[in-house]
Design a protein around this motif. Structure first.
Motif, PDB file in Angstrom:
ATOM      1  N   LEU A 173       2.531  -7.592  15.031  1.00 17.56           N
ATOM      2  CA  LEU A 173       1.727  -6.890  16.033  1.00 17.56           C
ATOM      3  C   LEU A 173       2.573  -6.152  17.077  1.00 17.56           C
ATOM      4  CD1 LEU A 173      -1.238  -6.400  16.457  1.00 17.56           C
ATOM      5  CD2 LEU A 173      -1.331  -8.399  17.946  1.00 17.56           C
ATOM      6  N   PRO A 174       3.535  -6.797  17.759  1.00 20.22           N
ATOM      7  CA  PRO A 174       4.313  -6.055  18.763  1.00 20.22           C
ATOM      8  C   PRO A 174       5.111  -4.895  18.173  1.00 20.22           C
ATOM      9  CG  PRO A 174       5.285  -8.222  18.350  1.00 20.22           C
ATOM     10  CD  PRO A 174       3.946  -8.215  17.703  1.00 20.22           C
ATOM     11  N   PHE A 175       5.576  -5.032  16.934  1.00 20.07           N
ATOM     12  CA  PHE A 175       6.336  -3.945  16.313  1.00 20.07           C
ATOM     13  C   PHE A 175       5.436  -2.776  15.944  1.00 20.07           C
ATOM     14  CE2 PHE A 175       9.071  -7.601  15.782  1.00 20.07           C
ATOM     15  CZ  PHE A 175      10.331  -7.085  16.009  1.00 20.07           C
ATOM     16  N   ARG A 176       4.193  -3.067  15.609  1.00 19.64           N
ATOM     17  CA  ARG A 176       3.262  -1.983  15.285  1.00 19.64           C
ATOM     18  C   ARG A 176       2.760  -1.286  16.558  1.00 19.64           C
ATOM     19  NH1 ARG A 176       2.209  -1.580  10.088  1.00 19.64           N
ATOM     20  NH2 ARG A 176       2.667  -3.335   8.717  1.00 19.64           N
ATOM     21  N   ILE A 177       2.759  -1.988  17.669  1.00 18.53           N
ATOM     22  CA  ILE A 177       2.339  -1.377  18.934  1.00 18.53           C
ATOM     23  C   ILE A 177       3.479  -0.578  19.555  1.00 18.53           C
ATOM     24  CG2 ILE A 177       1.558  -1.855  21.288  1.00 18.53           C
ATOM     25  CD1 ILE A 177       0.146  -4.322  20.215  1.00 18.53           C
TER      26      ILE A 177
ATOM     27  N   GLY B  13      -1.581   1.075  -3.815  1.00 20.74           N
ATOM     28  CA  GLY B  13      -1.156   2.233  -3.040  1.00 20.74           C
ATOM     29  C   GLY B  13      -0.916   1.883  -1.577  1.00 20.74           C
ATOM     30  N   ASP B  14      -1.752   0.968  -1.024  1.00 22.00           N
ATOM     31  CA  ASP B  14      -1.530   0.515   0.361  1.00 22.00           C
ATOM     32  C   ASP B  14      -0.178  -0.185   0.492  1.00 22.00           C
ATOM     33  OD1 ASP B  14      -4.055   1.476   0.901  1.00 22.00           O
ATOM     34  OD2 ASP B  14      -5.021  -0.475   0.672  1.00 22.00           O
ATOM     35  N   VAL B  15       0.151  -0.986  -0.507  1.00 18.00           N
ATOM     36  CA  VAL B  15       1.437  -1.696  -0.477  1.00 18.00           C
ATOM     37  C   VAL B  15       2.594  -0.700  -0.552  1.00 18.00           C
ATOM     38  CG1 VAL B  15       2.892  -3.357  -1.699  1.00 18.00           C
ATOM     39  CG2 VAL B  15       0.435  -3.761  -1.509  1.00 18.00           C
ATOM     40  N   LYS B  16       2.442   0.316  -1.382  1.00 17.01           N
ATOM     41  CA  LYS B  16       3.517   1.305  -1.512  1.00 17.01           C
ATOM     42  C   LYS B  16       3.712   2.079  -0.208  1.00 17.01           C
ATOM     43  CE  LYS B  16       5.298   4.825  -4.639  1.00 17.01           C
ATOM     44  NZ  LYS B  16       5.073   5.632  -5.853  1.00 17.01           N
ATOM     45  N   GLU B  17       2.610   2.331   0.517  1.00 16.96           N
ATOM     46  CA  GLU B  17       2.733   3.005   1.810  1.00 16.96           C
ATOM     47  C   GLU B  17       3.491   2.130   2.810  1.00 16.96           C
ATOM     48  OE1 GLU B  17      -1.041   4.209   3.238  1.00 16.96           O
ATOM     49  OE2 GLU B  17      -1.402   5.656   1.630  1.00 16.96           O
ATOM     50  N   GLN B  18       3.216   0.826   2.789  1.00 18.98           N
ATOM     51  CA  GLN B  18       3.930  -0.074   3.692  1.00 18.98           C
ATOM     52  C   GLN B  18       5.381  -0.268   3.272  1.00 18.98           C
ATOM     53  OE1 GLN B  18       2.599  -1.257   6.605  1.00 18.98           O
ATOM     54  NE2 GLN B  18       0.944   0.137   6.013  1.00 18.98           N
ATOM     55  N   LEU B  19       5.653  -0.023   2.012  1.00 18.14           N
ATOM     56  CA  LEU B  19       7.032  -0.141   1.526  1.00 18.14           C
ATOM     57  C   LEU B  19       7.943   0.889   2.198  1.00 18.14           C
ATOM     58  CD1 LEU B  19       8.902  -1.641  -0.460  1.00 18.14           C
ATOM     59  CD2 LEU B  19       8.279   0.056  -2.193  1.00 18.14           C
ATOM     60  N   ILE B  20       7.347   1.977   2.672  1.00 16.53           N
ATOM     61  CA  ILE B  20       8.120   3.006   3.364  1.00 16.53           C
ATOM     62  C   ILE B  20       8.783   2.429   4.616  1.00 16.53           C
ATOM     63  CG2 ILE B  20       7.952   5.212   4.580  1.00 16.53           C
ATOM     64  CD1 ILE B  20       5.638   5.937   2.734  1.00 16.53           C
ATOM     65  N   ILE B  21       8.048   1.514   5.308  1.00 17.68           N
ATOM     66  CA  ILE B  21       8.602   0.889   6.516  1.00 17.68           C
ATOM     67  C   ILE B  21       9.844   0.074   6.162  1.00 17.68           C
ATOM     68  CG2 ILE B  21       8.157  -0.775   8.359  1.00 17.68           C
ATOM     69  CD1 ILE B  21       5.253   0.068   8.288  1.00 17.68           C
TER      70      ILE B  21
ATOM     71  N   GLY C 259      13.394   1.162   7.270  1.00 16.26           N
ATOM     72  CA  GLY C 259      13.949   0.265   8.274  1.00 16.26           C
ATOM     73  C   GLY C 259      13.344   0.396   9.645  1.00 16.26           C
ATOM     74  N   PHE C 260      12.212   1.156   9.780  1.00 13.62           N
ATOM     75  CA  PHE C 260      11.623   1.379  11.100  1.00 13.62           C
ATOM     76  C   PHE C 260      10.102   1.278  11.036  1.00 13.62           C
ATOM     77  CE2 PHE C 260      15.693   3.567  11.299  1.00 13.62           C
ATOM     78  CZ  PHE C 260      16.181   3.148  12.524  1.00 13.62           C
ATOM     79  N   PHE C 261       9.515   0.655  12.076  1.00 19.14           N
ATOM     80  CA  PHE C 261       8.074   0.660  12.274  1.00 19.14           C
ATOM     81  C   PHE C 261       7.688   1.904  13.068  1.00 19.14           C
ATOM     82  CE2 PHE C 261       8.706  -3.797  11.435  1.00 19.14           C
ATOM     83  CZ  PHE C 261       7.537  -4.216  10.825  1.00 19.14           C
ATOM     84  N   GLY C 262       6.577   2.501  12.698  1.00 22.33           N
ATOM     85  CA  GLY C 262       6.033   3.581  13.504  1.00 22.33           C
ATOM     86  C   GLY C 262       4.988   3.025  14.458  1.00 22.33           C
ATOM     87  N   ASP C 263       5.054   3.396  15.729  1.00 24.67           N
ATOM     88  CA  ASP C 263       4.087   2.871  16.699  1.00 24.67           C
ATOM     89  C   ASP C 263       2.703   3.414  16.396  1.00 24.67           C
ATOM     90  OD1 ASP C 263       4.977   5.397  17.341  1.00 24.67           O
ATOM     91  OD2 ASP C 263       4.427   5.206  19.458  1.00 24.67           O
ATOM     92  N   GLN C 264       1.701   2.525  16.512  1.00 26.92           N
ATOM     93  CA  GLN C 264       0.319   2.887  16.226  1.00 26.92           C
ATOM     94  C   GLN C 264      -0.305   3.541  17.458  1.00 26.92           C
ATOM     95  OE1 GLN C 264      -0.628   2.477  13.144  1.00 26.92           O
ATOM     96  NE2 GLN C 264       1.197   1.339  12.561  1.00 26.92           N
ATOM     97  N   SER C 265      -1.071   4.590  17.245  1.00 25.41           N
ATOM     98  CA  SER C 265      -1.589   5.374  18.355  1.00 25.41           C
ATOM     99  C   SER C 265      -2.909   4.869  18.905  1.00 25.41           C
ATOM    100  CB  SER C 265      -1.758   6.840  17.922  1.00 25.41           C
ATOM    101  OG  SER C 265      -2.623   6.934  16.793  1.00 25.41           O
TER     102      SER C 265
END
Length: 339
Positions: free
Chosen positions: A61-65, A143-151, A155-161
Motif C-alpha cells: 500500500l505505501p509503495f503504491r501511494i 494479463g493482469d499478472v503480466k502488467e504487474q510484472l512490469i513493476i 524495479g519501480f512502483f508507479g504512484d497511484q493517482s
C-alpha cells in the motif's frame, strides 16, 4: 518480436515447480509462529493464512501511494515480519501462560484429515492440471499478472493517482504472482500450475477447518466430525459453483479465491466473538484488519462478509430474545408474576 516474449528459465534461480509450495511453507510458517507466540488456540490455520496474506498486501500500500523501488518492498516485508515476531516474542515472554492451552498432541484425526486433503488434491491437480479453458477469464487475469510484472522487471512502483486505482482487484494478488515469476525468471504462464495448486489447497483446507469449527459443539465422535468436514470439502470441490464450472477450478488463479479463504477466517472470528470466546477489542481489531485487506484485494467478498456478519448478529439477537420470551412463559412461577 514473438520470440522475444519468451524467457529462458534461469537455472541459477529456484525451480519453478517448487517455488509456490516453498513460498506457501514460508507464508504459513510465519503465520503459525505468530499464532503460537500470541497463544491463539482457535482458528490457527485460517489465522496463519490471514496474517501472511495481510503482510504481503498491506506492505504494498505505501509503495503504491508514494511510489518506490521494488527492492525496498522486499526489504519492508522482512522488516514487518521481524517486527511482528519481536512483538510476539515480547508478548509471549510477558504472558508465558498464554501458550499453555495449545495442544501438543503429535497426532489427531483432524490433522489426518487435513493431510489427506493435501495428498489427494495434489494427485488430482498433477493429473488434471489448472483450468485454463478459453471460456474462463483466466487469460484476462494472466494479463493482469503480466502488467504487474512490469513493476518487478523495471524495479519501480508507479504512484497511484486516485483511490480507485488503489482499490482494484487487478493489482495486489496479481502482483504477488508476478513477483514469484520475477524471482524465478520465467513468464507467469509457466508457473500457473503450482500457483493454482497452492491457492486451491488454501481454500479447500480453509473450508475443512471452518466446517470443523461450525460442528465443534455437536455431540459427535471426533472421527465423525472429521468425516463430515471431509465430505463438506469434497462437495465444495465438486459442486460449489454454477452449472457450467466449479468455483475452485474456475477461480483458482483469481484474487477471489484468496478472499474466499479470508472470508472464512473473518466469519470464524465473528463466531468466536458471538460465543464469548474472544474479547471485543481483539475481535474488532482482527476483523477490521482482515476486512480491510479483503477490500483491497476485491470488494465483492468484503461486502459479502459484512452482510453475513450483520445477518448472523441479527439472528443471534432474535434467538436470544425469543429464548428469553419462551423461557419466561414456560416457568411456572412466571405465570404468577405475569398475573
Amino acid at each position: 518480436d514473438i520470440i522475444t516474449e519468451f524467457k529462458i528459465e534461469n537455472l541459477d534461480r529456484p525451480n519453478k515447480a517448487i517455488i509456490y509450495p516453498f513460498a506457501l511453507i514460508l507464508l504459513f510458517g510465519f503465520g503459525f509462529l505468530i499464532v503460537k507466540l500470541f497463544g491463539y488456540a482457535q482458528n490457527q490455520f485460517l489465522l496463519a493464512f490471514g496474517i501472511g496474506v495481510s503482510v504481503l498486501v498491506l506492505t504494498q500500500l505505501p509503495f503504491r501511494i508514494l511510489g518506490g523501488e521494488y527492492i525496498y518492498w522486499l526489504i519492508s516485508i522482512h522488516i514487518v515480519i521481524g517486527s511482528i515476531i519481536f512483538c510476539a516474542l515480547t508478548f509471549n515472554f510477558k504472558n508465558k501462560s498464554a501458550s499453555k492451552s495449545i495442544s501438543n498432541r503429535h497426532y489427531s484425526p483432524e490433522m489426518f484429515g487435513a493431510v489427506s486433503i493435501v495428498f489427494f488434491f495434489c494427485c488430482y491437480h498433477v493429473v488434471v492440471g489448472p483450468y485454463t479453458e478459453i471460456p474462463s477469464d483466466f487469460w484476462a487475469r494472466l494479463g493482469d499478472v503480466k502488467e504487474q510484472l512490469i513493476i518487478a522487471d523495471s524495479g519501480f512502483f508507479g504512484d497511484q493517482s486516485s483511490l480507485k486505482d488503489l482499490i482494484d482487484d487487478k493489482i495486489y494478488v496479481p502482483f504477488l504472482h508476478a513477483s514469484v515469476a520475477h524471482s524465478v525468471g520465467v513468464l507467469p504462464i509457466w508457473i500457473v500450475g503450482p500457483a493454482t495448486l497452492v491457492t486451491s489447497l488454501c481454500f479447500l483446507l480453509g473450508t475443512y477447518w471452518f466446517t470443523l469449527k461450525v460442528i465443534a459443539f455437536k455431540r459427535l465422535h471426533r472421527s465423525k466430525k472429521v468425516s463430515i468436514a471431509l465430505l463438506a470439502t469434497l462437495f465444495t470441490l465438486l459442486i460449489y459453483g454454477v452449472s457450467t464450472f466449479s468455483y475452485v477450478r474456475y477461480y483458482a488463479y483469481f484474487p477471489h479465491i484468496i478472499n474466499a479463504t479470508m472470508m472464512l477466517l473473518v466469519l470464524s472470528l465473528f463466531m468466536d466473538f458471538c460465543q464469548g470466546r474472544c474479547s471485543v477489542r481483539r475481535a474488532f481489531c482482527l476483523i477490521a484488519m482482515f476486512v480491510f485487506v479483503m477490500g483491497l484485494i476485491n470488494q465483492q467478498e468484503a461486502l459479502l462478509v459484512i452482510v453475513l456478519m450483520v445477518v448472523l448478529f441479527l439472528w443471534k439477537v432474535m434467538r436470544t430474545f425469543m429464548r428469553s420470551i419462551f423461557g419466561f412463559f414456560l416457568k411456572p412461577s412466571s405465570y404468577v408474576l405475569y398475573m
